[in-house]
Design a protein around this motif. Structure first.
Motif, PDB file in Angstrom:
ATOM      1  N   GLN A  55      42.517  49.590  39.665  1.00  0.00           N
ATOM      2  CA  GLN A  55      43.738  48.942  40.147  1.00  0.00           C
ATOM      3  C   GLN A  55      43.417  47.678  40.933  1.00  0.00           C
ATOM      4  OE1 GLN A  55      46.062  50.746  43.146  1.00  0.00           O
ATOM      5  NE2 GLN A  55      47.953  49.727  42.500  1.00  0.00           N
ATOM      6  N   ALA A  56      42.418  47.779  41.813  1.00  0.00           N
ATOM      7  CA  ALA A  56      42.044  46.610  42.621  1.00  0.00           C
ATOM      8  C   ALA A  56      41.624  45.451  41.725  1.00  0.00           C
ATOM      9  CB  ALA A  56      40.919  46.979  43.580  1.00  0.00           C
ATOM     10  N   LEU A  57      40.941  45.761  40.636  1.00  0.00           N
ATOM     11  CA  LEU A  57      40.455  44.712  39.738  1.00  0.00           C
ATOM     12  C   LEU A  57      41.539  44.245  38.765  1.00  0.00           C
ATOM     13  CD1 LEU A  57      36.868  46.036  38.875  1.00  0.00           C
ATOM     14  CD2 LEU A  57      37.438  44.054  40.273  1.00  0.00           C
ATOM     15  N   GLY A  58      42.673  44.941  38.767  1.00  0.00           N
ATOM     16  CA  GLY A  58      43.750  44.528  37.863  1.00  0.00           C
ATOM     17  C   GLY A  58      43.493  44.914  36.422  1.00  0.00           C
ATOM     18  N   LEU A  59      42.610  45.886  36.194  1.00  0.00           N
ATOM     19  CA  LEU A  59      42.261  46.244  34.820  1.00  0.00           C
ATOM     20  C   LEU A  59      43.407  46.951  34.109  1.00  0.00           C
ATOM     21  CD1 LEU A  59      38.559  47.390  35.220  1.00  0.00           C
ATOM     22  CD2 LEU A  59      39.496  45.110  34.883  1.00  0.00           C
ATOM     23  N   GLU A  85      40.171  28.975  37.720  1.00  0.00           N
ATOM     24  CA  GLU A  85      38.894  29.552  38.123  1.00  0.00           C
ATOM     25  C   GLU A  85      37.939  29.620  36.941  1.00  0.00           C
ATOM     26  OE1 GLU A  85      38.912  33.579  39.423  1.00  0.00           O
ATOM     27  OE2 GLU A  85      36.945  33.400  40.365  1.00  0.00           O
ATOM     28  N   PRO A 132      32.773  46.033  39.773  1.00  0.00           N
ATOM     29  CA  PRO A 132      32.519  46.397  38.369  1.00  0.00           C
ATOM     30  C   PRO A 132      31.266  47.249  38.206  1.00  0.00           C
ATOM     31  CG  PRO A 132      33.125  44.085  38.532  1.00  0.00           C
ATOM     32  CD  PRO A 132      32.923  44.570  39.937  1.00  0.00           C
ATOM     33  N   VAL A 133      30.282  47.005  39.042  1.00  0.00           N
ATOM     34  CA  VAL A 133      29.050  47.798  38.955  1.00  0.00           C
ATOM     35  C   VAL A 133      29.328  49.243  39.376  1.00  0.00           C
ATOM     36  CG1 VAL A 133      26.681  48.031  39.780  1.00  0.00           C
ATOM     37  CG2 VAL A 133      27.653  45.753  39.414  1.00  0.00           C
ATOM     38  N   GLN A 192      35.922  41.133  34.728  1.00  0.00           N
ATOM     39  CA  GLN A 192      36.606  41.940  35.740  1.00  0.00           C
ATOM     40  C   GLN A 192      36.807  41.151  37.027  1.00  0.00           C
ATOM     41  OE1 GLN A 192      34.934  46.012  35.967  1.00  0.00           O
ATOM     42  NE2 GLN A 192      34.436  45.794  33.814  1.00  0.00           N
ATOM     43  N   ILE A 193      35.872  40.265  37.328  1.00  0.00           N
ATOM     44  CA  ILE A 193      36.043  39.433  38.527  1.00  0.00           C
ATOM     45  C   ILE A 193      37.189  38.440  38.294  1.00  0.00           C
ATOM     46  CG2 ILE A 193      34.942  37.667  39.966  1.00  0.00           C
ATOM     47  CD1 ILE A 193      32.266  39.175  39.439  1.00  0.00           C
ATOM     48  N   VAL A 246      33.936  42.125  45.675  1.00  0.00           N
ATOM     49  CA  VAL A 246      34.587  42.050  44.359  1.00  0.00           C
ATOM     50  C   VAL A 246      33.553  42.092  43.245  1.00  0.00           C
ATOM     51  CG1 VAL A 246      35.970  40.618  42.801  1.00  0.00           C
ATOM     52  CG2 VAL A 246      36.614  40.814  45.211  1.00  0.00           C
ATOM     53  N   SER A 247      32.465  41.365  43.430  1.00  0.00           N
ATOM     54  CA  SER A 247      31.504  41.306  42.330  1.00  0.00           C
ATOM     55  C   SER A 247      30.691  42.595  42.207  1.00  0.00           C
ATOM     56  CB  SER A 247      30.597  40.080  42.454  1.00  0.00           C
ATOM     57  OG  SER A 247      29.882  40.144  43.646  1.00  0.00           O
ATOM     58  N   TYR A 282      44.994  42.215  30.556  1.00  0.00           N
ATOM     59  CA  TYR A 282      45.029  40.773  30.317  1.00  0.00           C
ATOM     60  C   TYR A 282      44.545  40.423  28.911  1.00  0.00           C
ATOM     61  CZ  TYR A 282      45.902  40.115  35.290  1.00  0.00           C
ATOM     62  OH  TYR A 282      46.460  40.144  36.532  1.00  0.00           O
ATOM     63  N   ARG A 330      45.229  46.054  50.459  1.00  0.00           N
ATOM     64  CA  ARG A 330      44.474  45.031  49.757  1.00  0.00           C
ATOM     65  C   ARG A 330      43.812  44.083  50.760  1.00  0.00           C
ATOM     66  NH1 ARG A 330      44.553  42.431  44.604  1.00  0.00           N
ATOM     67  NH2 ARG A 330      44.962  44.465  43.782  1.00  0.00           N
ATOM     68  N   LEU A 333      32.104  50.740  39.174  1.00  0.00           N
ATOM     69  CA  LEU A 333      32.945  51.343  38.142  1.00  0.00           C
ATOM     70  C   LEU A 333      32.086  51.888  37.007  1.00  0.00           C
ATOM     71  CD1 LEU A 333      35.891  51.850  37.567  1.00  0.00           C
ATOM     72  CD2 LEU A 333      36.057  49.559  36.573  1.00  0.00           C
ATOM     73  N   ILE A 351      39.641  40.970  50.324  1.00  0.00           N
ATOM     74  CA  ILE A 351      38.407  41.618  49.873  1.00  0.00           C
ATOM     75  C   ILE A 351      37.356  40.529  49.698  1.00  0.00           C
ATOM     76  CG2 ILE A 351      37.360  43.070  48.129  1.00  0.00           C
ATOM     77  CD1 ILE A 351      39.985  44.251  47.495  1.00  0.00           C
ATOM     78  N   SER A 353      39.664  38.983  36.346  1.00  0.00           N
ATOM     79  CA  SER A 353      40.857  39.838  36.366  1.00  0.00           C
ATOM     80  C   SER A 353      41.317  40.093  37.805  1.00  0.00           C
ATOM     81  CB  SER A 353      40.530  41.156  35.665  1.00  0.00           C
ATOM     82  OG  SER A 353      41.582  42.079  35.806  1.00  0.00           O
ATOM     83  N   SER A 398      45.050  39.100  39.193  1.00  0.00           N
ATOM     84  CA  SER A 398      46.034  40.052  39.702  1.00  0.00           C
ATOM     85  C   SER A 398      46.319  39.801  41.179  1.00  0.00           C
ATOM     86  CB  SER A 398      45.589  41.495  39.454  1.00  0.00           C
ATOM     87  OG  SER A 398      44.505  41.824  40.256  1.00  0.00           O
TER      88      SER A 398
END
Lengths: 211, 211
Positions: B75-79, B187, B15-16, A198-199, B11-12, B83, B3, B18, B6, A201, A205
């Motif tokens: 959305q922020a994570l681009g999920l 990356e 996901p937690v 997810q990071i 960012v890291s 991908y 946006r 979520l 961030i 991702s 994006s």
DNA sequence: TAGATTGTTAATCGATTAACAATC
DNA sequence: TAGATTGTTAATCGATTAACAATC
């Protein structure tokens, strides 16, 4: 040895340095902070500062003695103690972990591989017999297990953590995608594939948005 | 959507959050920063600050709408982009990864599982046929692969990374215990069991020293 | 209204790094 | 000696968090 307080950011870089020194030791007896930094993907000032916490003594104009430095990092990380590990969960991931040679390479000993599925108990995985979850406490005590690795489905991870903590295990490495609640004094580290994905991702994006 | 920039620490943690919201959504429609913080193992001020980067609008006196918040984080994570991922290495770890349901759960698609061992090519793993490493470039292009997962032995990881980068993959998740050298713009995130074990070991030996 | 909780400020804390004197 | 490189300082940068006005 000057232990003092080593910042956590430094601690998490020490294993990386150790691995890079492993590579360097094949071709050289000493290395500079600049060389080590470029291999480890860090800044040379950061490397020097990190190493200074270990009470290292590099030689000005020359660099660090690689063998001596490896010894100092190993000692700081406690790798010479040979902590025993129990792996809970003998599925795909638990089996992959059992086959992983990094445990012994870095001084850890896999004391047991445990599962609660009768179909798996008794099977051999990487030369080890899968033992029943009900034996956890006895195994932890008798084999002086210090680290528990959770490789079960997410739904069981909390219960496993509770049992590990109750049995006296103070360090848990959690591969299940859950945030564990543990008593004070128990340290949990999470290795989480989907967090990392997810990071990545996020950056994909963001780059796409930036054009 | 706001946006802006961030911070990477935020960012890291997304996901937690979520994942915790996933749990919370079963029993509630809203949650406070305090609740989310306690589940995620964070500070409530930190949660509020993190969420403020997403342009969220919590309601004072009430909290955050869980469904709306999940959508904003996704959305922020681009999920939502979905991908495509290629897994290189069909050994124990690659197989475990192929069986992992987290990919689809979080919107990723495993486009291919690749190996260079003739013994493995053609085998079925988790319903997927193992494809030859020589096809990498074609697969990446045709299936629009954005993320490469390296699950090979350490000795091959750098070569795989080179091929992935040359094929246009900009995000790599590296499970091999190596620090990869990649071109600017690519990356890499490292998931490293032995680093995590060594950090746990450090704390164990420090605690032992402290008595 | 009274209670709860956000969003944000400002203070604090910790980590990074440029720079350079010390010195091999 | 001259060149190289450490160890450490001090400046900078970024992240965390207590506190509280705003407000539902």
């Amino acid at each position: 040895m000057v232990r003092g307080h080593i910042p956590s950011a430094t601690v998490s870089r020490l294993p990386v340095y150790l691995r890079c020194l492993d590579d360097l030791s094949a071709t050289a007896a000493t290395c500079s902070s600049e060389e080590l930094a470029s291999l480890a993907g860090a800044n040379s000032a950061q490397v020097r500062k990190d190493l200074s916490y270990l009470g290292t003594h590099g030689v000005r104009g020359v660099g660090y003695n690689i063998e001596e430095l490896r010894g100092q990092i190993r000692q700081a990380l406690g790798l010479d103690t040979g902590y025993a590990v129990v792996i809970v969960g003998a599925g795909n991931l638990g089996s992959a972990l059992s086959n992983y040679d990094g445990f012994s390479k870095w001084g850890f000993e896999v004391a047991a591989l445990i599962d609660n599925d009768p179909e798996k108990i008794g099977n051999r995985v990487a030369g080890r017999v899968v033992e029943p979850f009900s034996e956890l406490e006895g195994i932890v005590t008798e084999r002086r297990v210090s680290i528990g690795v959770i490789a079960t489905p997410a739904a069981h991870a909390q219960a496993v953590a509770d049992r590990l903590a109750a049995a006296g295990v103070r360090s848990i490495l959690n591969f299940a995608p859950t945030v564990l609640q543990v008593p004070a004094g128990v340290e949990v580290r999470r290795v989480d594939l989907s967090t990392e994905l997810q990071i990545l991702s996020f950056h994909l994006s963001r780059d796409a948005a930036a054009g």
